[in-house]
Write an enzyme that holds these catalytic residues in place. Sequence first.
Site, PDB file in Angstrom:
ATOM      1  N   GLY A 108      -9.940  -2.871 -13.293  1.00 55.85           N
ATOM      2  CA  GLY A 108     -10.288  -2.666 -11.898  1.00 55.85           C
ATOM      3  C   GLY A 108      -9.732  -1.338 -11.415  1.00 55.85           C
ATOM      4  O   GLY A 108      -9.276  -0.507 -12.217  1.00 55.85           O
ATOM      5  N   SER A 122      -2.678  -5.721 -14.887  1.00 59.43           N
ATOM      6  CA  SER A 122      -3.482  -5.304 -13.734  1.00 59.43           C
ATOM      7  C   SER A 122      -4.702  -6.208 -13.615  1.00 59.43           C
ATOM      8  O   SER A 122      -5.841  -5.752 -13.671  1.00 59.43           O
ATOM      9  CB  SER A 122      -3.902  -3.836 -13.902  1.00 59.43           C
ATOM     10  OG  SER A 122      -4.658  -3.403 -12.809  1.00 59.43           O
ATOM     11  N   HIS A 141     -23.630  23.912   4.521  1.00 57.06           N
ATOM     12  CA  HIS A 141     -23.923  24.421   3.174  1.00 57.06           C
ATOM     13  C   HIS A 141     -22.974  25.563   2.834  1.00 57.06           C
ATOM     14  O   HIS A 141     -22.745  26.445   3.652  1.00 57.06           O
ATOM     15  CB  HIS A 141     -25.372  24.923   3.129  1.00 57.06           C
ATOM     16  CG  HIS A 141     -25.741  25.515   1.795  1.00 57.06           C
ATOM     17  ND1 HIS A 141     -26.063  24.732   0.709  1.00 57.06           N
ATOM     18  CD2 HIS A 141     -25.818  26.809   1.382  1.00 57.06           C
ATOM     19  CE1 HIS A 141     -26.335  25.516  -0.312  1.00 57.06           C
ATOM     20  NE2 HIS A 141     -26.201  26.787   0.076  1.00 57.06           N
ATOM     21  N   ALA A 164      -6.454  -1.779   1.894  1.00 60.43           N
ATOM     22  CA  ALA A 164      -5.672  -1.403   3.072  1.00 60.43           C
ATOM     23  C   ALA A 164      -6.567  -1.114   4.269  1.00 60.43           C
ATOM     24  O   ALA A 164      -6.257  -1.502   5.402  1.00 60.43           O
ATOM     25  CB  ALA A 164      -4.804  -0.184   2.755  1.00 60.43           C
ATOM     26  N   GLU A 173     -10.470  -5.509 -20.940  1.00 62.43           N
ATOM     27  CA  GLU A 173     -11.131  -6.059 -19.755  1.00 62.43           C
ATOM     28  C   GLU A 173     -12.000  -7.252 -20.147  1.00 62.43           C
ATOM     29  O   GLU A 173     -12.748  -7.200 -21.119  1.00 62.43           O
ATOM     30  CB  GLU A 173     -11.996  -4.984 -19.091  1.00 62.43           C
ATOM     31  CG  GLU A 173     -12.954  -5.460 -18.030  1.00 62.43           C
ATOM     32  CD  GLU A 173     -12.283  -6.197 -16.886  1.00 62.43           C
ATOM     33  OE1 GLU A 173     -12.779  -7.285 -16.523  1.00 62.43           O
ATOM     34  OE2 GLU A 173     -11.272  -5.694 -16.364  1.00 62.43           O
ATOM     35  N   CYS A 222       0.822  -1.214   0.000  1.00 57.74           N
ATOM     36  CA  CYS A 222       0.000   0.000   0.000  1.00 57.74           C
ATOM     37  C   CYS A 222       0.853   1.260   0.000  1.00 57.74           C
ATOM     38  O   CYS A 222       0.692   2.131  -0.849  1.00 57.74           O
ATOM     39  CB  CYS A 222      -0.923  -0.004   1.219  1.00 57.74           C
ATOM     40  SG  CYS A 222      -1.830   1.540   1.435  1.00 57.74           S
TER      41      CYS A 222
END
Length: 459
Positions: free
Chosen positions: A184, A266, A441, A316, A205, A41
């Site tokens: 992803g 990936s 706001h 993580a 993909e 991470c």
Amino acid sequence: MERYDLIVIGGGPGGYLAAQRAAESGMKTALFEKNKLGGTCLNEGCIPTKTLLHSAKIYEQAKKGESFGVTAETVRFSHSRALERKDRVVKTLVSGIEAAMKRKKVTVISEQAMLVGKTEDAFEVQAGTAYYTAGKVVLATGSEAALPEIPGLKEAVEGGFAVTSREILQERELPDKLVIVGAGAVGLEFAAYFAALGVEVSVAELQDQIAGRADKEISALLKKALEKKGIRFYLRCKAARITERGLYYEKEGREELLAADKILLSMGRKPRLRKTGIWNVGLEAERGRIRTDSHMETSVKGLYAVGDVNGESMLAHTAYREAEAAVHHMRGIEDEVDYARIPAVIYTSPEAAWIGETKESAEEKGISVVTAKLPMIYAGRFAAENEGTEGICKLAAEREFGRIVGVHLAGPYASEMIWGIGALMERGTTVEEIKRMVFPHPTVSEIIKETAALLSAKR
């Protein structure tokens, strides 16, 4: 042979937090990590990519500043400078973890450690030539990139033509054409970064949508936004083979080529089980992962597994929560991990974030729900700060009781809002209760209240 109350093997998010929480409770704790603290991470994943993405977002904002009344001359991007900043950020955070371990009196040992045996009251761990024992052990060895059997892949990886997220973070030269296999979170974030820098990016993909298990409408909005940035998507495509020309994919019985100067792999991650020694204490992996109960304890009493190594939710923040639950269980404190309350985030521009059920997944579980959605433009701050950016908020609630069971966001600040609605879900908050809450706001988070009001009217 040094004796500890707890030995933690692996210094990523789950590992170092388990060590910290145990030490805070008075347990004599040792943490073994052969590389840098922070794990994937901090060193190769979450933090490096978010640092680079922030640089890219600043660059994109500077280029379109005229619509906001700001003119920037000769805007340029330096990939090497962005990488240098990434390295500085990582170094700072790693140093922070090292300092925390020292402050909490955790013994940190920079060695590869593995389980070698178990007696009636202790586990035996070997690291280098030394041996250590502890009454309890936490395995937090993380994960590694999953590399499927694709013809030509091995040769491409060995030659540096195909890389994982680890290697691409060290690439100093930008490719002209980048092909990413997998849409992803990791693939999409790298796609967004490199496309912002002018790289021709194509994403292949296997599934029929991007962003994994995201709500279909959120996925479609994100895909449309990324396509506007020049990213090309090839869905329902199976990686067939890799040659020096690029990636060949199969679709509907045909084979096509995606030419590339570099290929980023990936396609997910798998638990890192090698050299853990789990078999030495009578534990077997199940389908490549270490199974645990809701307290993170394995079938071997006193042995826990947190983070990616248990394969439950490779995030993580999941590892953090699992680490806390594991240490609580060791101390006799009742605590369980509820994976239905784990948020997911994709840090592209716009961001996407979600938690809980979609309408479809709820109905599959027999939950009768009512849903509502609103464009982010209904929030004043979103309108004030964004130009040409789409966003959406979708809520799902039980039809009978009105409790929120799912929220799905796309737009700036989604990553910063998702935790709040998750906390409300944790407490069984209803749409009627959200309607009575006061949101500052103008904020983008007001879209939650507006969508809840719409949902209430539909019930």
